[in-house]
Design a protein around this motif. Structure first.
Motif, PDB file in Angstrom:
ATOM      1  N   TYR A 197       0.830  -1.213   0.000  1.00 58.27           N
ATOM      2  CA  TYR A 197       0.000   0.000   0.000  1.00 58.27           C
ATOM      3  C   TYR A 197       0.861   1.258   0.000  1.00 58.27           C
ATOM      4  O   TYR A 197       0.605   2.220  -0.740  1.00 58.27           O
ATOM      5  CB  TYR A 197      -0.916  -0.018   1.225  1.00 58.27           C
ATOM      6  N   VAL A 198       1.891   1.285   0.813  1.00 60.56           N
ATOM      7  CA  VAL A 198       2.776   2.446   0.903  1.00 60.56           C
ATOM      8  C   VAL A 198       3.458   2.710  -0.441  1.00 60.56           C
ATOM      9  O   VAL A 198       3.513   3.855  -0.936  1.00 60.56           O
ATOM     10  CB  VAL A 198       3.827   2.234   2.014  1.00 60.56           C
ATOM     11  N   ILE A 199       3.960   1.644  -1.074  1.00 58.67           N
ATOM     12  CA  ILE A 199       4.661   1.799  -2.356  1.00 58.67           C
ATOM     13  C   ILE A 199       3.714   2.340  -3.423  1.00 58.67           C
ATOM     14  O   ILE A 199       4.040   3.263  -4.180  1.00 58.67           O
ATOM     15  CB  ILE A 199       5.277   0.456  -2.783  1.00 58.67           C
ATOM     16  N   VAL A 200       2.492   1.768  -3.493  1.00 60.35           N
ATOM     17  CA  VAL A 200       1.526   2.194  -4.492  1.00 60.35           C
ATOM     18  C   VAL A 200       1.111   3.650  -4.263  1.00 60.35           C
ATOM     19  O   VAL A 200       0.989   4.448  -5.214  1.00 60.35           O
ATOM     20  CB  VAL A 200       0.298   1.267  -4.485  1.00 60.35           C
ATOM     21  N   ALA A 201       0.898   4.036  -2.994  1.00 61.79           N
ATOM     22  CA  ALA A 201       0.474   5.404  -2.691  1.00 61.79           C
ATOM     23  C   ALA A 201       1.535   6.420  -3.098  1.00 61.79           C
ATOM     24  O   ALA A 201       1.227   7.476  -3.688  1.00 61.79           O
ATOM     25  CB  ALA A 201       0.154   5.530  -1.206  1.00 61.79           C
ATOM     26  N   VAL A 202       2.791   6.124  -2.817  1.00 60.94           N
ATOM     27  CA  VAL A 202       3.864   7.061  -3.154  1.00 60.94           C
ATOM     28  C   VAL A 202       4.023   7.190  -4.660  1.00 60.94           C
ATOM     29  O   VAL A 202       4.032   8.307  -5.228  1.00 60.94           O
ATOM     30  CB  VAL A 202       5.191   6.610  -2.498  1.00 60.94           C
ATOM     31  N   VAL A 203       4.156   6.069  -5.350  1.00 59.51           N
ATOM     32  CA  VAL A 203       4.340   6.102  -6.795  1.00 59.51           C
ATOM     33  C   VAL A 203       3.103   6.681  -7.486  1.00 59.51           C
ATOM     34  O   VAL A 203       3.210   7.465  -8.455  1.00 59.51           O
ATOM     35  CB  VAL A 203       4.672   4.692  -7.331  1.00 59.51           C
ATOM     36  N   GLY A 204       1.914   6.308  -6.998  1.00 59.95           N
ATOM     37  CA  GLY A 204       0.684   6.825  -7.601  1.00 59.95           C
ATOM     38  C   GLY A 204       0.578   8.325  -7.456  1.00 59.95           C
ATOM     39  O   GLY A 204       0.134   9.024  -8.383  1.00 59.95           O
ATOM     40  N   GLY A 205       0.954   8.866  -6.276  1.00 57.20           N
ATOM     41  CA  GLY A 205       0.925  10.316  -6.082  1.00 57.20           C
ATOM     42  C   GLY A 205       1.835  11.034  -7.057  1.00 57.20           C
ATOM     43  O   GLY A 205       1.480  12.097  -7.613  1.00 57.20           O
ATOM     44  N   LEU A 206       3.023  10.470  -7.281  1.00 52.70           N
ATOM     45  CA  LEU A 206       3.943  11.062  -8.241  1.00 52.70           C
ATOM     46  C   LEU A 206       3.373  11.034  -9.652  1.00 52.70           C
ATOM     47  O   LEU A 206       3.551  11.989 -10.433  1.00 52.70           O
ATOM     48  CB  LEU A 206       5.290  10.330  -8.186  1.00 52.70           C
ATOM     49  N   ARG A 207       2.682   9.964  -9.989  1.00 48.97           N
ATOM     50  CA  ARG A 207       2.094   9.845 -11.333  1.00 48.97           C
ATOM     51  C   ARG A 207       0.951  10.851 -11.518  1.00 48.97           C
ATOM     52  O   ARG A 207       0.759  11.391 -12.607  1.00 48.97           O
ATOM     53  CB  ARG A 207       1.563   8.416 -11.536  1.00 48.97           C
ATOM     54  N   VAL A 208       0.155  11.102 -10.456  1.00 47.72           N
ATOM     55  CA  VAL A 208      -0.909  12.103 -10.546  1.00 47.72           C
ATOM     56  C   VAL A 208      -0.307  13.485 -10.743  1.00 47.72           C
ATOM     57  O   VAL A 208      -0.772  14.306 -11.560  1.00 47.72           O
ATOM     58  CB  VAL A 208      -1.794  12.064  -9.281  1.00 47.72           C
ATOM     59  N   ALA A 209       0.762  13.757  -9.997  1.00 46.43           N
ATOM     60  CA  ALA A 209       1.405  15.072 -10.099  1.00 46.43           C
ATOM     61  C   ALA A 209       1.971  15.316 -11.498  1.00 46.43           C
ATOM     62  O   ALA A 209       2.007  16.457 -11.978  1.00 46.43           O
ATOM     63  CB  ALA A 209       2.509  15.191  -9.058  1.00 46.43           C
ATOM     64  N   SER A 210       2.408  14.233 -12.142  1.00 46.60           N
ATOM     65  CA  SER A 210       2.968  14.386 -13.489  1.00 46.60           C
ATOM     66  C   SER A 210       1.895  14.372 -14.567  1.00 46.60           C
ATOM     67  O   SER A 210       2.206  14.521 -15.747  1.00 46.60           O
ATOM     68  CB  SER A 210       3.976  13.261 -13.758  1.00 46.60           C
ATOM     69  N   GLY A 211       0.629  14.120 -14.162  1.00 43.36           N
ATOM     70  CA  GLY A 211      -0.457  14.093 -15.119  1.00 43.36           C
ATOM     71  C   GLY A 211      -0.589  12.794 -15.873  1.00 43.36           C
ATOM     72  O   GLY A 211      -1.367  12.701 -16.830  1.00 43.36           O
ATOM     73  N   ALA A 212       0.149  11.767 -15.467  1.00 39.59           N
ATOM     74  CA  ALA A 212       0.085  10.481 -16.167  1.00 39.59           C
ATOM     75  C   ALA A 212      -1.252   9.785 -15.955  1.00 39.59           C
ATOM     76  O   ALA A 212      -1.781   9.135 -16.866  1.00 39.59           O
ATOM     77  CB  ALA A 212       1.238   9.592 -15.721  1.00 39.59           C
ATOM     78  N   ILE A 213      -1.800   9.903 -14.751  1.00 37.22           N
ATOM     79  CA  ILE A 213      -3.110   9.325 -14.449  1.00 37.22           C
ATOM     80  C   ILE A 213      -3.880  10.304 -13.595  1.00 37.22           C
ATOM     81  O   ILE A 213      -3.316  11.246 -13.016  1.00 37.22           O
ATOM     82  CB  ILE A 213      -2.998   7.960 -13.719  1.00 37.22           C
ATOM     83  N   SER A 214      -5.178  10.070 -13.477  1.00 42.00           N
ATOM     84  CA  SER A 214      -6.016  10.976 -12.694  1.00 42.00           C
ATOM     85  C   SER A 214      -6.039  10.569 -11.225  1.00 42.00           C
ATOM     86  O   SER A 214      -5.653   9.452 -10.857  1.00 42.00           O
ATOM     87  CB  SER A 214      -7.436  10.987 -13.248  1.00 42.00           C
ATOM     88  N   LEU A 215      -6.504  11.509 -10.396  1.00 43.27           N
ATOM     89  CA  LEU A 215      -6.607  11.231  -8.964  1.00 43.27           C
ATOM     90  C   LEU A 215      -7.597  10.098  -8.703  1.00 43.27           C
ATOM     91  O   LEU A 215      -7.371   9.246  -7.858  1.00 43.27           O
ATOM     92  CB  LEU A 215      -7.055  12.503  -8.228  1.00 43.27           C
ATOM     93  N   GLY A 216      -8.700  10.069  -9.439  1.00 45.76           N
ATOM     94  CA  GLY A 216      -9.685   9.006  -9.263  1.00 45.76           C
ATOM     95  C   GLY A 216      -9.120   7.649  -9.611  1.00 45.76           C
ATOM     96  O   GLY A 216      -9.460   6.637  -8.965  1.00 45.76           O
ATOM     97  N   GLU A 217      -8.247   7.615 -10.620  1.00 47.79           N
ATOM     98  CA  GLU A 217      -7.634   6.340 -10.993  1.00 47.79           C
ATOM     99  C   GLU A 217      -6.678   5.854  -9.917  1.00 47.79           C
ATOM    100  O   GLU A 217      -6.607   4.657  -9.619  1.00 47.79           O
ATOM    101  CB  GLU A 217      -6.908   6.487 -12.337  1.00 47.79           C
ATOM    102  N   VAL A 218      -5.951   6.801  -9.304  1.00 48.15           N
ATOM    103  CA  VAL A 218      -5.070   6.403  -8.190  1.00 48.15           C
ATOM    104  C   VAL A 218      -5.899   5.900  -7.022  1.00 48.15           C
ATOM    105  O   VAL A 218      -5.557   4.900  -6.376  1.00 48.15           O
ATOM    106  CB  VAL A 218      -4.188   7.597  -7.760  1.00 48.15           C
TER     107      VAL A 218
END
Length: 706
Positions: free
Chosen positions: A343-364
């Protein structure tokens, strides 16, 4: 049945009552008769895979329902898997509305992104560019309501299909458990007596009750959950790759670690679960043995010894259960730790991906939910290994009973002997409980219809074995036994035993009324009217004491007949045989446990029962068989003498020695010395059991009733 008329098993095959059963292979052959032998065979080596496959084969009759359960699980899991994605869309609507309300109204999305880039907000510009926003417009509550309604419908549908899945699972589980119990009951009826000689009753009962219940509980808790968990893993994994292959790969890194942890823990817990259920069987056997023999335990002052044995078996069960649960119980905490790490790994990497615009917040958000959903079924599967290990260990014990070697099958279309005259012939019969310990060898004997044959001899001579062979409780090793000229092996066992009545030393009565116990021996389809019923009870002296009871023939007995005395119980068993109206009668030491006064009544009842029937009487009190047509004297499985009472006394052989050993005891001369009873007085001893028994009367055995 006389317990001392059996061959003695080797010293290493027996153990004191209540002692712990050593780990050893089962005895081969088995010496004791049908009510002896307390040794417990050692557990067979565990075969998890083989037992699991055998268990799966047991589910084949339920295949249509199982396929339906699988289909319902697919629909239910599909709804559960779709839920997070829909909720992610709802999150996007809210987040996009909030962001849109902060952008200048009237501009397009591209213009808003360019403005942010010119202001140096590159990360925010990338995030807005990945969204579907309308600058100046807030949250679209209509779209949000539509999405939330869809979520409710999806989750409600998942609940309904999941509920149906649970109901059908309960049906499959209970049907399978019912079939297992029925098969175990049928199997017990097909097992030879040698199986019961080698196994404690409590151990067998534990397999039929505790182990089948454990298998049922394991199925109930794993069958539906296992299907759901596997489907959830597949569905969630597909959605994770659909949302973000990168995050999916990161999440999958923890799977090998989960599998490794589960395999290591399961390998250590498996032998502990096997020992847990073996210890349960031993403890139940000890409790059953001590309960049924509690009077004897108290008489000989072995209460403390019985408690010590119980404490030892109870401690062994505690240790095995503790180790099994403690080891397997570490699976879920370990899997929880791995899930939190994921969970920790996914949350950190997912947050970075949202910030870069790669995926949306809802998808994370949806992906984090999926990562939780992904690890949860894996944790459930790992935890179910705990239950599966326990359930398969119990299933292995149940299959050990179901796979035990059965008695030889009855011949198809067996020969029927009707009416039965009662001529019994032993033609060159040989038999032994063990191949290396011969018992009966080349025995020839002819008993004519209506004759009373008494069988006497020292302990272990083969007296009870002889009648067991007539009943086909055991099969002869050589020769044949004929009933009215027909080999008994050509008859079905039911056909053979339906014309034989048996009265044992052990007065087995069942829970129910006295009348129900008396009618127990009547064959199905045979109607005994009230007049015939009362005639049999009067002839066997049962009617006189039953009518003194408050409820008469409706008096209820427990399984040990506690409402009546020992002598009255014996009379009831004789009346039961009388009412069955057999052509052949077997009386196995039926008067040894009653007082001399009651013995007279029992003897009169047996005389009435023997009238006109071929009768085999096993007796240690020689006074009870003086009027037999033929007396057989057995030693070491062979008939060494036969003839009438007077003929055998005159021969001064084995019978005369047995007779003298009972009635030539020295008596006091009144002055401290002893005198021998003259042989002439012995020969003319009266037939009354009370006069010649050689013991002081014990008084009336009829106990005071409350």
């Amino acid at each position: 049945m006389s317990a001392d008329d059996r061959t003695t098993p080797p010293a290493d095959a027996t153990r004191p009552s209540g002692a712990a059963a050593p780990a050893r292979p089962p005895r081969q052959g088995g010496g004791p008769g049908p009510h002896g032998g307390m040794g417990v065979p050692g557990e067979k080596a565990s075969d998890f895979t083989g037992s699991f496959r055998q268990f799966v084969r047991r589910l084949r009759p339920e295949r249509p329902l199982i396929l339906t359960i699988f289909a319902l699980a697919v629909v239910s899991v599909a709804g559960a898997v779709a839920g997070p994605k829909l909720l992610g869309n709802a999150t996007n609507v809210i987040f996009e509305g909030i962001i849109g309300s902060q952008l200048p109204a009237g501009a397009t999305q591209e213009q808003a992104v360019q403005g942010l880039e010119q202001a140096g907000e590159d990360e925010l510009a990338a995030m807005v560019g990945a969204m579907d926003v309308v600058p100046g417009q807030g949250i679209d509550f209509s779209a949000l309501a539509t999405i939330l309604l869809a979520v409710v419908v999806v989750y409600l549908g998942a609940f309904v299909f999941g509920w149906l899945q649970g109901r059908l699972t309960a049906i499959v589980v209970q049907r399978t458990a019912r079939t297992l119990r029925a098969d175990a009951e049928t199997k017990i009826n097909r097992l030879p007596l040698s199986y019961f000689d080698r196994n404690q009753r409590g151990e067998i009962l534990s397999r039929v009750t505790n182990d089948i219940d454990n298998v049922s509980q394991t199925m109930q808790q794993t069958l539906s959950q296992l299907v759901t968990a596997v489907l959830t893993v597949v569905g969630v994994l597909a959605m994770m790759f659909y949302i973000s292959p990168l995050l999916a790969v990161i999440a999958l890194v923890t799977i090998p670690l989960s599998v490794l942890v589960t395999a290591v823990i399961a390998k250590r817990s498996k032998p502990q679960f096997i020992e847990q259920w073996a210890a349960t069987g031993r403890l139940n056997a000890h409790v059953e043995e001590m309960y049924t023999g509690h009077t004897l335990v108290k008489v000989y002052g072995h209460q403390q010894s019985a408690l010590d044995d119980f404490d030892r078996e109870n401690a062994a069960l505690y240790d095995a259960s503790f180790r099994a649960q403690a080891i397997s119980g570490t699976i879920q905490p370990a899997m929880g730790f791995i899930a939190n790490l994921n969970y920790v790994i996914v949350a950190v990497v997912g947050g970075l991906r949202v910030a870069s615009g790669a995926i949306s917040l809802g998808e994370v958000q949806a992906f984090i939910q999926y990562s939780r959903q992904f690890t949860q079924p894996i944790t459930q599967i790992a935890s179910m290994m705990n239950l599966l290990q326990s359930g398969v260990a119990s299933a292995e014990r149940v299959f050990g009973l179901l796979d035990a070697e059965e008695q030889s099958p009855d011949p198809a279309g067996g020969v029927s002997v009707q009416p039965v005259r009662g001529r019994v012939e032993f033609d060159d019969v040989s038999f032994s409980y063990r191949d290396d310990v011969p018992l009966i060898e080349h025995l020839d004997l002819v008993v004519e219809p209506g004759q009373t044959v008494a069988i006497v001899g020292p302990t272990g001579a083969g007296k009870t074995t002889l009648v067991n062979l007539i009943m086909r409780f055991y099969e002869v090793d050589g020769g044949r036994i004929l009933l009215d000229g027909v080999d008994t092996r050509q008859m079905t066992r039911d056909e053979l035993r339906g014309d034989i009545g048996m009265v044992l030393q052990d007065t087995w009565l069942f829970g129910g009324t006295i009348e129900e116990n008396l009618r127990y021996g009547v064959r199905d389809g045979v109607d005994v009217d009230e007049e015939a019923f009362l005639e049999s009870t009067r002839a066997t002296h049962v009617d006189s004491f039953v009518r003194t009871l408050p409820d008469g023939y409706d008096t209820r007995l427990d399984d040990d007949g506690g409402a009546v005395s020992a002598g009255e119980k014996q009379l009831l068993t004789i009346a039961r045989a009388f009412l069955a109206d057999p052509s052949i009668l077997i009386l196995d030491e039926a008067t040894s446990s009653v007082d001399t006064r009651t013995e007279v009544l029992v003897q009169q009842a047996m005389n009435a029962l023997r009238s006109g029937r071929t009768a085999f009487v096993i007796a240690h009190r020689l006074s009870t068989i003086r009027d037999a047509d033929v007396i057989l004297v057995m030693e070491q499985g062979s008939i060494v003498e036969q003839g009438s009472h007077d003929e055998l006394l005159a021969a001064e052989g084995a019978y005369a020695r047995l007779y003298a050993s009972q009635f030539a005891a020295p008596v006091s001369d009144g002055e401290g010395g002893e005198v021998e009873v003259p042989e002439a007085d012995l020969a003319s001893a009266p037939a009354s059991a009370a006069a010649v028994d050689g013991t002081a009367p014990h008084g009336d055995d009829t106990r005071e009733r409350e």
